[in-house]
Design a protein around this motif. Structure first.
Motif, PDB file in Angstrom:
ATOM      1  N   GLY A  47       0.823  -1.189   0.000  1.00 33.41           N
ATOM      2  CA  GLY A  47       0.000   0.000   0.000  1.00 33.41           C
ATOM      3  C   GLY A  47       0.865   1.250   0.000  1.00 33.41           C
ATOM      4  O   GLY A  47       2.098   1.173  -0.050  1.00 33.41           O
ATOM      5  N   GLN A  48       0.197   2.394   0.066  1.00 33.76           N
ATOM      6  CA  GLN A  48       0.934   3.666   0.012  1.00 33.76           C
ATOM      7  C   GLN A  48       1.462   4.086   1.386  1.00 33.76           C
ATOM      8  O   GLN A  48       2.297   4.973   1.500  1.00 33.76           O
ATOM      9  CB  GLN A  48       0.041   4.780  -0.551  1.00 33.76           C
ATOM     10  CG  GLN A  48      -0.881   5.457   0.453  1.00 33.76           C
ATOM     11  CD  GLN A  48      -2.039   4.581   0.910  1.00 33.76           C
ATOM     12  OE1 GLN A  48      -2.302   3.505   0.353  1.00 33.76           O
ATOM     13  NE2 GLN A  48      -2.767   5.046   1.926  1.00 33.76           N
ATOM     14  N   GLY A  49       0.971   3.432   2.430  1.00 29.10           N
ATOM     15  CA  GLY A  49       1.453   3.698   3.778  1.00 29.10           C
ATOM     16  C   GLY A  49       0.585   4.681   4.547  1.00 29.10           C
ATOM     17  O   GLY A  49      -0.145   5.489   3.961  1.00 29.10           O
ATOM     18  N   THR A  50       0.684   4.582   5.856  1.00 30.98           N
ATOM     19  CA  THR A  50       0.009   5.525   6.748  1.00 30.98           C
ATOM     20  C   THR A  50       0.979   5.867   7.879  1.00 30.98           C
ATOM     21  O   THR A  50       1.630   4.975   8.436  1.00 30.98           O
ATOM     22  CB  THR A  50      -1.326   4.964   7.258  1.00 30.98           C
ATOM     23  OG1 THR A  50      -2.043   5.964   7.988  1.00 30.98           O
ATOM     24  CG2 THR A  50      -1.150   3.730   8.131  1.00 30.98           C
ATOM     25  N   GLN A  51       1.114   7.140   8.190  1.00 33.18           N
ATOM     26  CA  GLN A  51       2.124   7.606   9.138  1.00 33.18           C
ATOM     27  C   GLN A  51       1.623   7.514  10.575  1.00 33.18           C
ATOM     28  O   GLN A  51       0.546   8.024  10.916  1.00 33.18           O
ATOM     29  CB  GLN A  51       2.515   9.049   8.824  1.00 33.18           C
ATOM     30  CG  GLN A  51       3.525   9.655   9.780  1.00 33.18           C
ATOM     31  CD  GLN A  51       4.893   9.016   9.665  1.00 33.18           C
ATOM     32  OE1 GLN A  51       5.358   8.694   8.577  1.00 33.18           O
ATOM     33  NE2 GLN A  51       5.558   8.828  10.809  1.00 33.18           N
TER      34      GLN A  51
END
Length: 127
Positions: A118-122
């Motif tokens: 996925g694009q990631g989550t911070q």
């Protein structure tokens, strides 16, 4: 085409909790293990947790064992990561990845291709 969309990252104080979600599409979700990995600035990618396809087994890195859990809902094509007892060292970008990253890396000495991430989550843990 594999699509993985994470959400739920936020700024939280030490000791706090978050729940990350990853919604999957483009593949048969129930046929795959799913992995959460994270990467902090300047550090290597670290696998955090793995859940097998039907959810009957889970694995955790030593750094998160006892604090994180990884449920999945196959009816919703979604895997979660429940983060409790957060520490400053948990600050990182969190990604969900199709497949068992630990096994893939052990066999190939490399991570799965980025198209399966996925694009990631911070997640930021700070007072």
């Amino acid at each position: 085409e594999v699509q993985l969309t994470e959400s739920g990252g936020d700024l939280v104080q030490p000791g706090g909790s978050l729940k990350l979600s990853c919604v999957a599409s483009g593949f048969t979700f129930t046929s795959y293990s799913m992995t959460w990995v994270r990467q902090a600035p300047g550090k290597d990618v670290e696998w955090v947790s793995i859940i097998v396809s039907r959810g009957q087994r889970t694995y955790y890195s030593d750094s998160v064992k006892g604090r994180f859990t990884i449920p999945r809902d196959n009816a919703k094509n979604t895997v979660y990561l429940q983060l409790d007892g957060l520490k400053t060292e948990d600050t990182a970008m969190y990604y969900c990845v199709m497949g068992d990253v630990r096994k893939y890396y052990a066999e190939r000495n490399e991570f799965p291709p980025r198209k399966n991430w996925g694009q990631g989550t911070q997640v930021t843990v700070s007072s």
